[in-house]
Design a protein around this motif. Structure first.
Motif, PDB file in Angstrom:
ATOM      1  N   ASP A 268       0.841  -1.197   0.000  1.00 62.98           N
ATOM      2  CA  ASP A 268       0.000   0.000   0.000  1.00 62.98           C
ATOM      3  C   ASP A 268       0.883   1.256   0.000  1.00 62.98           C
ATOM      4  O   ASP A 268       1.642   1.506   0.936  1.00 62.98           O
ATOM      5  CB  ASP A 268      -0.898  -0.038   1.246  1.00 62.98           C
ATOM      6  N   LEU A 269       0.747   2.059  -1.042  1.00 62.17           N
ATOM      7  CA  LEU A 269       1.580   3.263  -1.164  1.00 62.17           C
ATOM      8  C   LEU A 269       1.265   4.295  -0.085  1.00 62.17           C
ATOM      9  O   LEU A 269       2.113   5.127   0.235  1.00 62.17           O
ATOM     10  CB  LEU A 269       1.396   3.876  -2.556  1.00 62.17           C
ATOM     11  N   THR A 270       0.062   4.257   0.460  1.00 58.40           N
ATOM     12  CA  THR A 270      -0.266   5.190   1.535  1.00 58.40           C
ATOM     13  C   THR A 270       0.628   4.924   2.741  1.00 58.40           C
ATOM     14  O   THR A 270       1.116   5.870   3.378  1.00 58.40           O
ATOM     15  CB  THR A 270      -1.737   5.035   1.969  1.00 58.40           C
ATOM     16  N   ILE A 271       0.842   3.654   3.035  1.00 58.64           N
ATOM     17  CA  ILE A 271       1.690   3.317   4.184  1.00 58.64           C
ATOM     18  C   ILE A 271       3.118   3.772   3.917  1.00 58.64           C
ATOM     19  O   ILE A 271       3.781   4.354   4.786  1.00 58.64           O
ATOM     20  CB  ILE A 271       1.629   1.805   4.469  1.00 58.64           C
ATOM     21  N   LEU A 272       3.569   3.524   2.699  1.00 54.38           N
ATOM     22  CA  LEU A 272       4.917   3.953   2.320  1.00 54.38           C
ATOM     23  C   LEU A 272       5.077   5.471   2.509  1.00 54.38           C
ATOM     24  O   LEU A 272       6.077   5.960   3.046  1.00 54.38           O
ATOM     25  CB  LEU A 272       5.153   3.578   0.862  1.00 54.38           C
ATOM     26  N   ALA A 273       4.056   6.216   2.082  1.00 60.62           N
ATOM     27  CA  ALA A 273       4.117   7.677   2.207  1.00 60.62           C
ATOM     28  C   ALA A 273       4.067   8.098   3.673  1.00 60.62           C
ATOM     29  O   ALA A 273       4.786   9.019   4.087  1.00 60.62           O
ATOM     30  CB  ALA A 273       2.961   8.305   1.425  1.00 60.62           C
ATOM     31  N   LEU A 274       3.250   7.434   4.468  1.00 64.29           N
ATOM     32  CA  LEU A 274       3.183   7.761   5.896  1.00 64.29           C
ATOM     33  C   LEU A 274       4.526   7.502   6.568  1.00 64.29           C
ATOM     34  O   LEU A 274       4.977   8.279   7.418  1.00 64.29           O
ATOM     35  CB  LEU A 274       2.083   6.929   6.576  1.00 64.29           C
ATOM     36  N   GLU A 275       5.166   6.399   6.184  1.00 61.66           N
ATOM     37  CA  GLU A 275       6.486   6.086   6.750  1.00 61.66           C
ATOM     38  C   GLU A 275       7.497   7.161   6.364  1.00 61.66           C
ATOM     39  O   GLU A 275       8.322   7.576   7.184  1.00 61.66           O
ATOM     40  CB  GLU A 275       6.951   4.715   6.253  1.00 61.66           C
ATOM     41  N   ALA A 276       7.414   7.626   5.128  1.00 58.96           N
ATOM     42  CA  ALA A 276       8.345   8.667   4.674  1.00 58.96           C
ATOM     43  C   ALA A 276       8.100   9.981   5.406  1.00 58.96           C
ATOM     44  O   ALA A 276       9.035  10.697   5.781  1.00 58.96           O
ATOM     45  CB  ALA A 276       8.202   8.872   3.162  1.00 58.96           C
ATOM     46  N   LEU A 277       6.830  10.285   5.623  1.00 56.91           N
ATOM     47  CA  LEU A 277       6.508  11.540   6.326  1.00 56.91           C
ATOM     48  C   LEU A 277       7.100  11.559   7.726  1.00 56.91           C
ATOM     49  O   LEU A 277       7.617  12.588   8.182  1.00 56.91           O
ATOM     50  CB  LEU A 277       4.984  11.668   6.456  1.00 56.91           C
ATOM     51  N   GLY A 278       7.003  10.427   8.416  1.00 52.99           N
ATOM     52  CA  GLY A 278       7.441  10.379   9.808  1.00 52.99           C
ATOM     53  C   GLY A 278       8.907  10.047   9.982  1.00 52.99           C
ATOM     54  O   GLY A 278       9.403  10.006  11.112  1.00 52.99           O
ATOM     55  N   ALA A 279       9.605   9.827   8.893  1.00 53.87           N
ATOM     56  CA  ALA A 279      11.023   9.453   8.974  1.00 53.87           C
ATOM     57  C   ALA A 279      11.870  10.648   9.408  1.00 53.87           C
ATOM     58  O   ALA A 279      11.461  11.799   9.235  1.00 53.87           O
ATOM     59  CB  ALA A 279      11.493   8.953   7.606  1.00 53.87           C
ATOM     60  N   PRO A 280      13.053  10.377   9.978  1.00 53.51           N
ATOM     61  CA  PRO A 280      13.964  11.492  10.265  1.00 53.51           C
ATOM     62  C   PRO A 280      14.222  12.278   8.979  1.00 53.51           C
ATOM     63  O   PRO A 280      14.528  11.693   7.950  1.00 53.51           O
ATOM     64  CB  PRO A 280      15.240  10.781  10.749  1.00 53.51           C
ATOM     65  N   GLY A 281      14.019  13.577   9.035  1.00 51.11           N
ATOM     66  CA  GLY A 281      14.166  14.396   7.835  1.00 51.11           C
ATOM     67  C   GLY A 281      12.913  14.447   6.989  1.00 51.11           C
ATOM     68  O   GLY A 281      12.874  15.140   5.963  1.00 51.11           O
ATOM     69  N   GLY A 282      11.881  13.714   7.387  1.00 53.32           N
ATOM     70  CA  GLY A 282      10.616  13.715   6.647  1.00 53.32           C
ATOM     71  C   GLY A 282       9.801  14.976   6.918  1.00 53.32           C
ATOM     72  O   GLY A 282      10.150  15.786   7.785  1.00 53.32           O
ATOM     73  N   ASN A 283       8.741  15.109   6.192  1.00 51.68           N
ATOM     74  CA  ASN A 283       7.953  16.353   6.243  1.00 51.68           C
ATOM     75  C   ASN A 283       6.831  16.336   7.284  1.00 51.68           C
ATOM     76  O   ASN A 283       5.819  16.992   7.103  1.00 51.68           O
ATOM     77  CB  ASN A 283       7.344  16.617   4.858  1.00 51.68           C
ATOM     78  N   TYR A 284       6.989  15.587   8.356  1.00 51.23           N
ATOM     79  CA  TYR A 284       5.904  15.484   9.337  1.00 51.23           C
ATOM     80  C   TYR A 284       5.501  16.842   9.900  1.00 51.23           C
ATOM     81  O   TYR A 284       4.359  17.053  10.286  1.00 51.23           O
ATOM     82  CB  TYR A 284       6.279  14.531  10.475  1.00 51.23           C
ATOM     83  N   GLY A 285       6.437  17.769   9.933  1.00 50.37           N
ATOM     84  CA  GLY A 285       6.136  19.103  10.484  1.00 50.37           C
ATOM     85  C   GLY A 285       5.040  19.824   9.715  1.00 50.37           C
ATOM     86  O   GLY A 285       4.408  20.744  10.248  1.00 50.37           O
ATOM     87  N   LEU A 286       4.779  19.401   8.480  1.00 55.64           N
ATOM     88  CA  LEU A 286       3.716  20.056   7.704  1.00 55.64           C
ATOM     89  C   LEU A 286       2.346  19.843   8.340  1.00 55.64           C
ATOM     90  O   LEU A 286       1.409  20.593   8.064  1.00 55.64           O
ATOM     91  CB  LEU A 286       3.694  19.503   6.270  1.00 55.64           C
ATOM     92  N   LEU A 287       2.229  18.820   9.158  1.00 57.40           N
ATOM     93  CA  LEU A 287       0.932  18.527   9.783  1.00 57.40           C
ATOM     94  C   LEU A 287       0.823  19.123  11.180  1.00 57.40           C
ATOM     95  O   LEU A 287      -0.146  18.873  11.892  1.00 57.40           O
ATOM     96  CB  LEU A 287       0.702  17.006   9.835  1.00 57.40           C
ATOM     97  N   LYS A 288       1.795  19.916  11.540  1.00 57.47           N
ATOM     98  CA  LYS A 288       1.740  20.558  12.865  1.00 57.47           C
ATOM     99  C   LYS A 288       0.659  21.640  12.842  1.00 57.47           C
ATOM    100  O   LYS A 288       0.465  22.336  11.849  1.00 57.47           O
ATOM    101  CB  LYS A 288       3.097  21.172  13.185  1.00 57.47           C
ATOM    102  N   THR A 289      -0.052  21.741  13.946  1.00 55.82           N
ATOM    103  CA  THR A 289      -1.101  22.762  14.028  1.00 55.82           C
ATOM    104  C   THR A 289      -0.786  23.716  15.168  1.00 55.82           C
ATOM    105  O   THR A 289      -0.409  23.298  16.261  1.00 55.82           O
ATOM    106  CB  THR A 289      -2.470  22.134  14.297  1.00 55.82           C
TER     107      THR A 289
END
Lengths: 292, 322
Positions: A268-289
């Protein structure tokens, strides 16, 4: 970088983008809103993300909502994801305004006046506060944890640059609803904390999403320990990916990913993308509120 | 012009309108079942007996011909809990796959859209489905499959359903014999809830609850009327099913081509009066199938010999078979 945990996933996403600019759940299929949203976040700043947003914008319905995939006549929960993406991209034009208006209009059917009246008159025991308004998966159905969490992220981002009191009221109500339906074990089931008098167990995925929607709420901190426990225990790569995101958004240290291809249990590519978002250096900060 | 289910068009473009027309045509061809419906009940005291041989016997007794047909096997994988028995056992799924391949089906795939959990592949792993040889190449996550609209579903204008299911010439409901805290029982017909895509309707598929569970069960069975039911009652679930109940060994496999008749037979084995189960009443009233015992041709074991009352929630005590 290209052979790192993050780099491997970014590269797979670049290669698997559909010609129309979207992503499918599984390679070679039609584009869907959810994997396209996460793919666009992972590759934010790249041309691939621009193409994804252009596609999503073209899908918006006349009522301001977004369908889950092209042509589906369904006003869906993905509207919140598109509103979040619009704000991340700074594209606050007509699409954004119509999407925000739609989300402010929609609420789970359980909070309709006649249901609240029947509950108050003792015709049934809802076991929860029906005055609190969340969001449904599909307009015309009940509110659930996941679409409520996604919408809270979108509206909290919106509130940072809007004085609209309706936004703040819906955020207050939505947050209160999530806290109201928290299970006894400290996490969240997909909806109610009980069924027919029996306690429901919470799930790692929905607990992670609720925590993402409750960023900034100190009442959520007691559930963070449970999420940390699940990060070790759950066999679900999707759950681990969402928990990682939630913990990072709550400022909790997360162990580094073990290896470039670790956890690849699902295509599932969604899982792959979620893993990338949360990875060190990933873009998880974009979801900060951060509410103003 | 006869229009088959495989004639539907993909979602994009003008195909939507054409697909609508195809489904409307199919719906109007349904006719009331006139003959008695054969249902086969075979003893299977455990999952280690020869299940393929029993399923083969059931298929043959029902006169099912699957040569050159595309077959979708639809197990129940709504959720997983190692402490109980929610799912169709992996050995039943594996045996059914072996049988339908051996009978000359042109294609046999396994598909499910779990109703509660997001991570389908984690569920198939936990339920040990990946032990089936070549499973990843056989399996379709119906929650995330490409979809097409089908016109008219209860009071809704349309419903979106997975192309893999719509393309199948035969959908085999590999259900679990369980009580259900809303519907009374969940058997071969209710199992079709897993054909409705979560990517469109969410987790759980609350749209079906809003429409009404009995109505939705009947509508899905009407759409997927080219079907065969195999109910895993080797170890079923009683009490607060379909998730929080307790294991109940019944030691049977129940099979048949007419799903209301299969479910009615399962109910009688469970000590439930099928004529009091709302979705079965609706199925019978809507000419979808036979529920009355006199309209079912019982083959294999006699119901009296295998009946074992499943415990029911207080709210369902009125369903108990005399």
């Amino acid at each position: 970088m290209a052979d790192s945990y993050l780099g491997v996933r970014q590269e797979i996403l670049r290669r698997s983008q559909n010609p129309d600019g979207g992503w499918s759940f599984y390679q070679g299929r039609q584009s869907w809103l959810e994997p396209t949203f996460y793919g666009a976040l992972v590759l934010h700043g790249e041309r691939a993300s621009d193409r994804a947003w252009a596609l999503l914008k073209s899908w918006q319905s006349s009522d301001g909502s977004w369908p889950p995939t092209a042509g589906a006549a369904i006003s869906g929960w993905g509207t919140a994801l598109c509103l979040t993406l619009a704000q991340i991209r700074g594209d606050m034009g007509e699409h954004y305004a119509k999407g925000a208006a739609y989300l402010l209009k929609v609420a789970g059917t359980e909070s309709e006046l006649w249901r609240r009246a029947l509950a108050r008159l003792g015709f049934f025991d809802p076991g929860r506060d029906l005055s609190l308004k969340g969001w449904p998966w599909k307009e015309g159905t009940s509110s659930w944890v996941e679409p409520t969490a996604h919408t809270l992220i979108a509206l909290k981002k919106a509130s940072a640059h809007s004085p609209d009191s309706r936004l703040r009221e819906r955020i207050r109500s939505g947050e209160a609803l999530l806290l109201d339906v928290r299970c006894k074990d400290g996490g969240w089931n997909y909806g109610s904390p009980w069924t027919l008098g029996e306690d429901n167990r919470s799930y790692p995925e929905t607990t992670a999403l609720a925590l993402m929607g409750l960023q900034g709420r100190t009442e959520a901190s007691s559930s963070v320990d449970l999420a940390r426990h699940w990060l070790e225990e759950t066999p679900s790569s999707m759950a681990r990916a969402w928990i990682t995101l939630a913990l990072r958004l709550h400022g909790v240290p997360v162990p580094d990913a073990p290896g470039p291809l670790a956890g690849a249990g699902s295509p599932d590519l969604t899982i792959l993308a979620l893993e990338a978002l949360g990875a060190p250096g990933g873009n998880y900060g974009l979801l900060k509120t951060e509410m103003a | 012009m006869k229009i088959k289910r495989r004639d539907f068009f993909p979602l994009a473009g003008a195909g939507i309108i054409a697909g609508y027309a195809g489904w409307e045509g199919l719906r109007s061809r349904l006719e009331a079942p006139t003959a008695r419906s054969p249902v086969v009940v075979l003893k299977a005291p455990s999952y280690s007996v020869d299940l393929a041989q029993r399923i083969l016997q059931g298929v043959r007794e029902c006169g099912l011909d699957v040569r050159d047909r595309r077959v979708l096997l639809k197990p129940n994988l709504v959720e997983f809990d190692p402490a109980t028995c929610i799912n169709t056992d992996v050995s039943v799924v594996a045996a059914a796959y072996e049988v339908f391949r051996s009978l000359g089906a042109s294609e046999v795939v396994i598909g499910e859209g779990p109703g509660h959990r997001r991570d389908t592949y984690s569920l198939v792993e936990m339920a040990r489905y990946r032990e089936i040889s070549n499973f990843d190449n056989l399996f379709v996550d119906l929650n995330r499959d490409d979809v097409s609209p089908v016109k008219k579903f209860a009071d809704r204008d349309e419903i979106y359903l997975p192309n893999t299911a719509l393309r199948a010439d035969l959908v085999v409901s590999l259900a679990k014999m369980k009580t259900h805290h809303w519907a009374g029982a969940t058997l071969s017909m209710k199992n079709f809830f897993g054909l409705v895509p979560g990517s469109v309707y969410g987790w759980p598929k609350n749209e079906l609850h809003q429409i009404g569970i009995p109505q939705s069960i009947v509508e899905l069975s009407r759409i997927f009327h080219n079907s065969f039911g195999i109910v895993d009652g080797i170890v079923g679930m009683e009490g607060n099913g379909p998730i929080q109940g307790t294991p109940k060994p019944a030691g049977v496999l129940v099979m048949g081509r007419n799903l209301p008749a299969v479910d009615a037979t399962c109910c009688r084995i469970m000590g439930i009066d099928p004529t009091k189960v709302e979705y079965l009443r609706m199925a019978a009233d809507g000419s979808l199938g036979n529920v009355e015992e006199s309209h079912i041709e019982q083959r294999g074991e006699n119901i009296r010999d295998v009946r074992t009352n499943f415990s029911l929630l207080d709210s369902f005590h009125g369903l108990r078979l005399a």
